[in-house]
Design a protein around this motif. Structure first.
Motif, PDB file in Angstrom:
ATOM      1  N   THR A 416      -1.580  -9.794  -8.626  1.00 44.71           N
ATOM      2  CA  THR A 416      -0.429 -10.069  -7.766  1.00 44.71           C
ATOM      3  C   THR A 416       0.365 -11.278  -8.235  1.00 44.71           C
ATOM      4  N   ASP A 422       2.056  -5.588  -6.713  1.00 44.86           N
ATOM      5  CA  ASP A 422       1.973  -5.466  -5.264  1.00 44.86           C
ATOM      6  C   ASP A 422       0.701  -4.706  -4.927  1.00 44.86           C
ATOM      7  N   THR A 437      -2.730  -6.038   6.174  1.00 48.84           N
ATOM      8  CA  THR A 437      -1.673  -6.732   5.453  1.00 48.84           C
ATOM      9  C   THR A 437      -1.863  -8.233   5.601  1.00 48.84           C
ATOM     10  N   SER A 438      -1.336  -8.963   4.658  1.00 48.24           N
ATOM     11  CA  SER A 438      -1.419 -10.422   4.665  1.00 48.24           C
ATOM     12  C   SER A 438      -0.037 -10.999   4.914  1.00 48.24           C
ATOM     13  N   ASP A 441       1.997 -11.027   1.855  1.00 45.41           N
ATOM     14  CA  ASP A 441       2.494  -9.770   1.279  1.00 45.41           C
ATOM     15  C   ASP A 441       4.006  -9.673   1.454  1.00 45.41           C
ATOM     16  N   ALA A 445       4.814  -4.283  -0.223  1.00 49.00           N
ATOM     17  CA  ALA A 445       3.377  -4.121  -0.067  1.00 49.00           C
ATOM     18  C   ALA A 445       3.018  -3.700   1.356  1.00 49.00           C
ATOM     19  N   LYS A 446       3.667  -4.301   2.344  1.00 45.03           N
ATOM     20  CA  LYS A 446       3.375  -3.950   3.735  1.00 45.03           C
ATOM     21  C   LYS A 446       3.777  -2.510   4.038  1.00 45.03           C
ATOM     22  N   SER A 449       1.282  -0.182   2.410  1.00 37.73           N
ATOM     23  CA  SER A 449       0.026  -0.099   3.157  1.00 37.73           C
ATOM     24  C   SER A 449       0.143   0.909   4.295  1.00 37.73           C
TER      25      SER A 449
END
Length: 470
Positions: A416, A422, A437-438, A441, A445-446, A449
């Motif tokens: 990353t 991603d 998710t973070s 992110d 990326a979200k 997911s």
């Protein structure tokens, strides 16, 4: 003329009325590459290309790309190599949306023998026959005949993330999945759930303290109209309730909000009220690594700290089943260790050998396994060749199974933050997919997911069960 060769036309060879043209379909890759070369990395240039909710794009951003295409036509075809571009006056009449073809045509209209200058009428026409660019270009034509090999455009590349866009596009063809979102009480998690809803991927049920949900929405300008809300007093209650919604058949996936992962997972793995199956619950990152030639699953990087052999078997099988959902018919699985040889003092190498034998005996199905493999010869065919490793997996894995959580977490974050990758995080082996998710992110990326969970939940419905392992 050989299409692999560029050959120019000197001043004396050019006649009034001579023409040349080129057709090209504008892609997201074109916009990104031009932005990188031009240094114009503004939101106007990039976000309009990435966000489908916005219009066809800013006229000025794409006009610069059209001007660059015109310069390429002059420099490659007419007059060709050796041309000096001395000026142009162009008018851009309409934007060019991504995915639309444009044909640019130049016609020689004037010649000045004293200066060796040639003027060209320029015109750009879209696929509907509409003129989107007109004007004049002036060049100094070459005096010397030049013939040269055509540069390989494939060698020019940028880091792009179109693989995630393909996942999202697949989900847009499906019915939105009902997702229970646990405690989305910050801008990051609430925004991600609402963005996935706008994209048509999910229909969220937001579970958390209503006062905090409304406060975040008001602060960020989020619209909660039409979204189902459930009021609970705190994050512990939210974790319990989202699991309960799944057990009641009201949600087909879970999504972590602003509570800690352990808090949510404690409710998921609860033996009486949780979402356990006969499989171990594991984690996977579906990664879009721009320097790798296809999507890459890294597992386990978030759930199992020091997995034993039986847990690694489930880590492998869960990831393989995920690969099937993503459209990989027979995933290639690389069992990663520090070395590629079996060493009895390194448990990960003997585990790798055992996992491969399990696959031979049908205890792991649906994939090709090989290991132990070091990361270099797992990822690089050349490294495998140098080390004389004959393997169907080496250099072409779809899945990397790491020896422990620390190694997986470091590897995923290295991808990353050092390779601009991603990672779409997903928890596997429970009765439904769980989106992790973070806050760090990005939007891609979200959204990815959510897309992975959407595909898993839809596949489960098609198979008449929850998920693999249920």
């Amino acid at each position: 003329m050989n299409t692999d060769t560029l050959q120019n036309r000197c001043f004396d060879e050019i006649k009034i009325g001579d023409t040349a043209s080129v057709s090209h379909t504008l892609s997201l890759h074109d916009v990104q590459l031009f932005a990188a070369v031009s240094g114009d990395l503004s939101p106007t240039q990039l976000d309009n290309a990435l966000d489908r909710q916005q219009g066809p794009g800013d006229v000025s951003a794409h006009s610069m790309w059209l001007g660059a295409q015109l310069s390429g036509l002059l420099g490659n075809q007419l007059p060709g190599p050796g041309t000096v571009h001395s000026g142009q006056d162009l008018e851009f009449l309409a934007p060019l949306p991504i995915g639309e073809q444009v044909t640019i045509t130049i016609t020689a209209t004037a010649k000045d023998p004293a200066s060796q200058r040639v003027s060209f009428d320029c015109r750009g026409v879209n696929a509907r026959g509409e003129t989107i660019m007109t004007g004049t270009a002036r060049v100094i034509a070459p005096r010397v005949k030049i013939s040269m090999a055509r540069p390989d455009a494939a060698q020019v590349s940028i880091q792009s993330h179109d693989r995630f866009e393909h996942l999202v596009e697949r989900c847009r063809q499906l019915t939105p999945v009902v997702v229970a979102v646990a405690h989305p009480c910050d801008a990051s998690s609430l925004g991600a759930a609402l963005q996935a809803r706008r994209e048509g991927l999910i229909e969220p049920i937001l579970v958390g303290p209503l006062a905090r949900l409304h406060a975040v929405a008001e602060e960020q300008g989020f619209d909660l109209s039409g979204v189902e809300l459930e009021d609970v007093p705190h994050s512990h209650a939210a974790a319990f309730r989202v699991v309960e919604l799944v057990r009641l058949g009201k949600a087909a996936a879970l999504m972590k909000g602003s509570l800690h992962t352990d808090e949510l997972m404690a409710e998921v793995v609860n033996r009486q009220t949780g979402l356990r199956t006969e499989r171990r619950i594991t984690h996977a990152f579906v990664m879009d690594v721009p320097t790798y030639h296809k999507p890459l699953i890294v597992t386990d990087a978030a759930i199992n700290i020091a997995p034993d052999l039986d847990t690694k078997r489930d880590i492998c099988q869960n990831a393989i089943d995920l690969g099937h959902v993503l459209g990989i018919e027979c995933p290639k699985v690389a069992i990663i260790c520090a070395v590629e040889g079996i060493n009895s003092r390194m448990v990960c190498t003997t585990d790798a050998a055992s996992l491969c034998k399990m696959a031979d005996r049908g205890q792991i199905t649906g994939a090709i396994l090989d290991g132990p493999l070091a990361l270099d010869n797992a990822i690089s065919k050349e490294a495998a060749r140098i080390k004389k490793i004959d393997s169907l997996v080496a250099g072409d894995p779809d899945i990397l199974v790491v020896p422990d959580l620390a190694a997986g977490n470091i590897l995923a974050k290295q991808f990353t933050f050092m390779s601009n990758a991603d990672g779409a995080g997903i928890v596997l082996g429970a009765r439904v997919p769980i989106i992790l998710t973070s806050r760090a992110d990005n939007r891609r990326a979200k959204l990815a997911s959510c897309a992975v969970a959407c595909l898993m939940a839809s596949a489960a419905v098609a198979q008449g069960s929850t998920i693999a392992g249920a």
